[in-house]
Structure formats: structure tokens, C-alpha cells
Design a protein around this motif. Structure first.
Motif, PDB file in Angstrom:
ATOM      1  N   PHE A  53     -36.375  18.001  -8.854  1.00  0.00           N
ATOM      2  CA  PHE A  53     -35.986  17.088  -7.771  1.00  0.00           C
ATOM      3  C   PHE A  53     -37.066  16.023  -7.554  1.00  0.00           C
ATOM      4  CE2 PHE A  53     -33.519  20.946  -6.297  1.00  0.00           C
ATOM      5  CZ  PHE A  53     -32.285  20.435  -6.675  1.00  0.00           C
ATOM      6  N   LEU A  78     -26.327  14.570  -7.794  1.00  0.00           N
ATOM      7  CA  LEU A  78     -26.628  15.622  -6.824  1.00  0.00           C
ATOM      8  C   LEU A  78     -25.387  16.102  -6.069  1.00  0.00           C
ATOM      9  CD1 LEU A  78     -30.102  14.586  -5.399  1.00  0.00           C
ATOM     10  CD2 LEU A  78     -29.547  16.126  -7.277  1.00  0.00           C
ATOM     11  N   PHE A 129     -34.420  22.807  -2.675  1.00  0.00           N
ATOM     12  CA  PHE A 129     -34.341  21.354  -2.513  1.00  0.00           C
ATOM     13  C   PHE A 129     -35.078  20.906  -1.259  1.00  0.00           C
ATOM     14  CE2 PHE A 129     -32.021  17.586  -0.851  1.00  0.00           C
ATOM     15  CZ  PHE A 129     -32.280  16.700  -1.887  1.00  0.00           C
ATOM     16  N   CYS A 152     -25.045  15.549  -0.071  1.00  0.00           N
ATOM     17  CA  CYS A 152     -26.152  16.095  -0.874  1.00  0.00           C
ATOM     18  C   CYS A 152     -27.100  16.908   0.004  1.00  0.00           C
ATOM     19  CB  CYS A 152     -26.921  14.956  -1.555  1.00  0.00           C
ATOM     20  SG  CYS A 152     -25.987  14.078  -2.818  1.00  0.00           S
ATOM     21  N   LEU A 160     -27.173  21.100  -0.575  1.00  0.00           N
ATOM     22  CA  LEU A 160     -28.333  21.557  -1.337  1.00  0.00           C
ATOM     23  C   LEU A 160     -29.388  22.266  -0.490  1.00  0.00           C
ATOM     24  CD1 LEU A 160     -28.839  18.484  -3.706  1.00  0.00           C
ATOM     25  CD2 LEU A 160     -27.921  20.719  -4.309  1.00  0.00           C
TER      26      LEU A 160
END
Length: 428
Positions: free
Chosen positions: A52, A73, A90, A124, A128
Motif C-alpha cells: 500500500f 483498491l 491497510f 476503499c 479495506l
């Protein structure tokens, strides 16, 4: 030699820096197949904090556009939801901090907000992450719900609605959000009943949002059970999904990667455990739901142990419901299914224990008088019907033969089982 999903994904990711923007889009779309092929361990080995942070560096070096980062993503977030994973770390990455800053900055704009950008960022961010900042959730929810409520008939709109609902899946446990958005999710489910516009996964996510509210507020039972027909719809989904499971395989070890349908079927069964523990309202539609669970149980027996065990557990939890309609269990075949299990020569302690607990609860519930002459007459007739059925099956002899197991279980500190054999019997 076949390339693994992990290797193929890494190959495609390494190609991104050498592609123009359109080429990056094509490459990102190719990543779907390897992500689908990865199991949870592989997925987590690929999507690390380092990856990431590398993506953020590629943005800063103008080697990857923000539009394509969001495209990638969102796909990663989709597979996190599909595979029921929420621990990719993340939230520890610099990219996550950048997303938070962008959401706050874009939301602050008084005019000309880029709502598409906000929706993409929020999808996203939520899909995540494991935990969320309350202020970020408050910002994201209106944009995501606006998308989820879209009703335009187009493939693109359906994809947008599906992704928004996937993102909202776990928001039902946020008490504030539940109170604000219960009616909107209810509207989405009702619209699906008429138009069948959602994917199976999106429909499940909408239901999960509502069912999770039962944890905080049992007053929604009436809406969920009678207005939205939870039992009827769940039975339909279980029946449809079970058609995609290979029940014919000979051995448990022959199992390969789970299909999307298998994953979703197990999710419905898991959520039923929560539902039966949280909801005290049943109607006549539950007989069909019980029947669908029993069908999966029988199809899975000796061939698909995880589904078999989960179905046994769902039915075992169901009998503990305070206002359960025992006639639904009878019509749906649950009592027959447990009778079959305690007659088995193959001795599985866990299954035997759950079967004994099932009949212990069944007996206890049938002893309790009901209010009103009509309901009381139904209870007495049901007791007679079950007594005759169990007598024909030699039930009492089987229960007595299991006394040694019951005694052993009590010695192992299993307080729930009774040493009094008559407690397991249904007497007229």
C-alpha cells in the motif's frame, strides 16, 4: 507449469509502471482472476503495508493515477468482502492516511464536490479497514447510501449499487448509522423483491445490515419477519445457492477452493445463528426456511463436514428461541433430522450432544402452557403428534442407551445436559 494467483498478481502489478493510463486499466482488470484464485493466506501475503505504501509512492511519482489506484483498491475491497477478510493492515499504511485527508478535504467543499471521487474513496476506506474514525463514517454514509438507492436500469448502475452495498455490509453494527439508515435499506430490499436488481452478494449485504440491528433493537423484528419476509427470502437464497455446491464428491479432502456461491451460502447460515439468537418472532414462513436448512444438512452429510456441522448448529440454536413455532420445526423436517442423527451408529460426540440438547429444549417448550384456548389446544395436539412419531421411531430406547454419554458429559462439566432421562422425552 501453472502460475499461482499470487505470482500472477505480482507479475501484473510490476507491469503497471510501464503502462500508459489505459494500459493500466486493462492490467488492473486482469488482476481479478488471480485475486479470485488466492486463498486468505495468499491474499494477506500480497496486500501488505509495504504494498500500500508502494502504491502511494507510485502516485507521488506520477507512475499511477489516482483514478487507477481507486479502480484497483475497489477491486481489492470487493474481494475482501467476498472472502470475508478485514485484516490487510491497510489502516497502518500511509495510503490510508492520504485517503482520510482526501475524504475530509473533498467533503468540506461547499460547492462542486466531486461525489464520484468521494464515493470511490469511501468505498476503499471502509472495505479495506477494520476500524473507522466516527467522523469519517459520518462523512461517507450519505454518499454511499445515495448510490445504494439508485434505481436506474443499467449494468453500470447495478455495479455501483452492488459495490455500495458491499461496502455498507458491516455498518449495521454501528448504532448511530442503524438508526439513521434502517428505512433506506428496507426500501432497497423491498425494491429488490419487485425487480430483482441486486446481485446475490449485494442482497446478502443489505440483509446483514438490517439483521445486525437486532443486536441493539428488537423492535425491528416485526419489519424484518413480517414486512420483509426474512424467512421466505432466506429460504429462497439457500435453495438457489445450494444448487451451485458439488454435493456428490466422495471425500472431504477432495475439496478445492470455495466458489463464491459456497462462501455466500455459509454466510447465510452463519447469519441465521445470530438471527435465531436475537429474534423472538416467527411466522408460518419459517417452515420453508427450516426445510431448506435440512435439505442442505442431508446433502452435506459425510461429504461436506463444514456445511453439515453448521446446519446442525443453526437448528440447535433455533430450538432455543423463546417464541419458536415447533410446528415449523416439524413441518420443515428438523425433528426428523435430529432423530436420524441420534440413531446413527457412527458416534460423533458433538452432534450427539447437540441432538440431546435439541430434544431437551423441545420437551421443555412443549410442557409450557400457552395463552388462549385455541393455542393451548394446538399445543396439546402437537404433543400427541410428536409423542406418536417418537414412539414409532423407538426414540426413548435410544435416549436411554445414551445415558452413559450423558453421564460422561456431565462429569466433564457440561451443566446444560440433564441426567434425568425423562427430561428428554415428550410425554402426553
Amino acid at each position: 507449469m501453472t502460475t499461482s494467483g499470487t505470482e500472477r498478481f505480482n507479475e501484473l502489478f510490476s507491469e503497471l509502471e510501464d503502462c500508459d493510463e489505459d494500459g493500466q486499466k486493462r492490467t488492473i482488470k486482469e488482476m481479478d482472476r488471480p485475486m479470485d484464485d488466492m486463498d486468505e493466506k495468499e491474499f494477506k501475503s500480497v496486500f501488505t503495508i509495504e504494498l500500500f505504501n508502494k502504491i502511494l509512492k507510485m502516485i507521488e511519482d506520477k507512475k499511477l493515477s489516482m483514478e487507477n489506484v481507486l479502480l484497483l483498491l475497489k477491486r481489492v475491497g470487493y474481494y475482501c468482502v467476498l472472502k470475508n477478510m478485514r485484516s490487510l493492515r491497510f489502516e497502518k499504511s500511509s495510503l490510508n492516511k492520504r485517503f482520510e485527508q482526501m475524504i475530509i478535504a473533498e467533503n468540506k467543499k461547499m460547492d462542486e464536490k466531486d461525489e464520484k471521487l468521494l464515493v470511490d474513496l469511501c468505498e476503499c476506506y471502509i472495505s479495506l479497514n477494520i476500524s473507522f474514525k466516527p467522523e469519517l463514517l459520518l462523512m461517507c454514509m450519505p454518499y454511499l447510501m445515495k448510490v445504494a438507492l439508485k434505481k436506474e436500469k443499467s449494468e453500470e448502475t447495478q455495479k455501483e449499487v452492488d459495490m455500495a452495498l458491499l461496502t455498507l455490509r458491516d455498518m449495521g453494527f454501528c448504532l448511530l448509522m442503524q438508526k439513521q439508515y434502517f428505512n433506506e435499506i428496507k426500501e432497497i430490499i423491498k425494491y429488490h423483491h419487485e425487480h430483482r436488481n441486486l446481485s446475490r452478494l449485494a442482497y446478502w449485504c443489505a440483509w446483514k445490515f438490517l439483521i445486525d440491528r437486532l443486536f441493539f433493537d428488537v423492535s425491528v423484528e416485526e419489519v424484518i419477519v413480517n414486512d420483509l419476509h426474512f424467512a421466505r427470502e432466506t429460504a429462497r437464497e439457500i435453495e438457489d445457492l445450494s444448487k451451485y455446491v458439488d454435493w456428490r464428491r466422495e471425500k472431504e479432502e477432495e475439496r478445492v477452493n470455495e466458489t463464491k456461491e459456497e462462501i455466500l451460502l455459509m454466510e447465510w447460515l452463519r447469519k441465521l445463528v445470530f438471527f435465531f439468537r436475537s429474534c423472538g418472532m416467527w411466522n408460518e414462513e419459517f417452515a420453508a426456511l427450516i426445510e431448506s436448512i435440512v435439505r442442505v444438512l442431508r446433502a452435506a452429510k459425510d461429504k461436506h463436514g463444514d456445511f453439515f456441522g453448521k446446519c446442525i448448529y443453526v437448528l440447535y440454536v433455533a430450538i432455543g428461541d423463546k417464541d419458536i413455532k415447533i410446528d415449523c420445526l416439524l413441518k420443515g423436517g428438523a425433528i426428523d433430522a435430529f432423530l436420524e442423527e441420534i440413531h446413527q451408529l457412527t458416534f460423533n460426540q458433538n452432534i450427539v450432544r447437540k441432538s440431546l440438547m435439541f430434544f431437551l429444549d423441545l420437551s421443555e417448550k412443549l410442557k409450557k402452557k400457552t395463552k388462549g384456548e385455541v393455542e393451548e389446544a394446538k399445543r396439546k395436539e402437537l404433543k400427541k403428534q410428536l409423542f406418536r412419531m417418537l414412539e414409532e421411531e423407538g426414540y426413548e430406547d435410544v435416549i436411554e442407551s445414551l445415558y452413559g454419554f450423558i453421564y460422561f458429559a456431565k462429569e466433564k462439566n457440561d451443566r446444560e445436559l440433564s441426567l434425568n432421562i425423562s427430561d428428554y422425552n415428550v410425554n402426553v
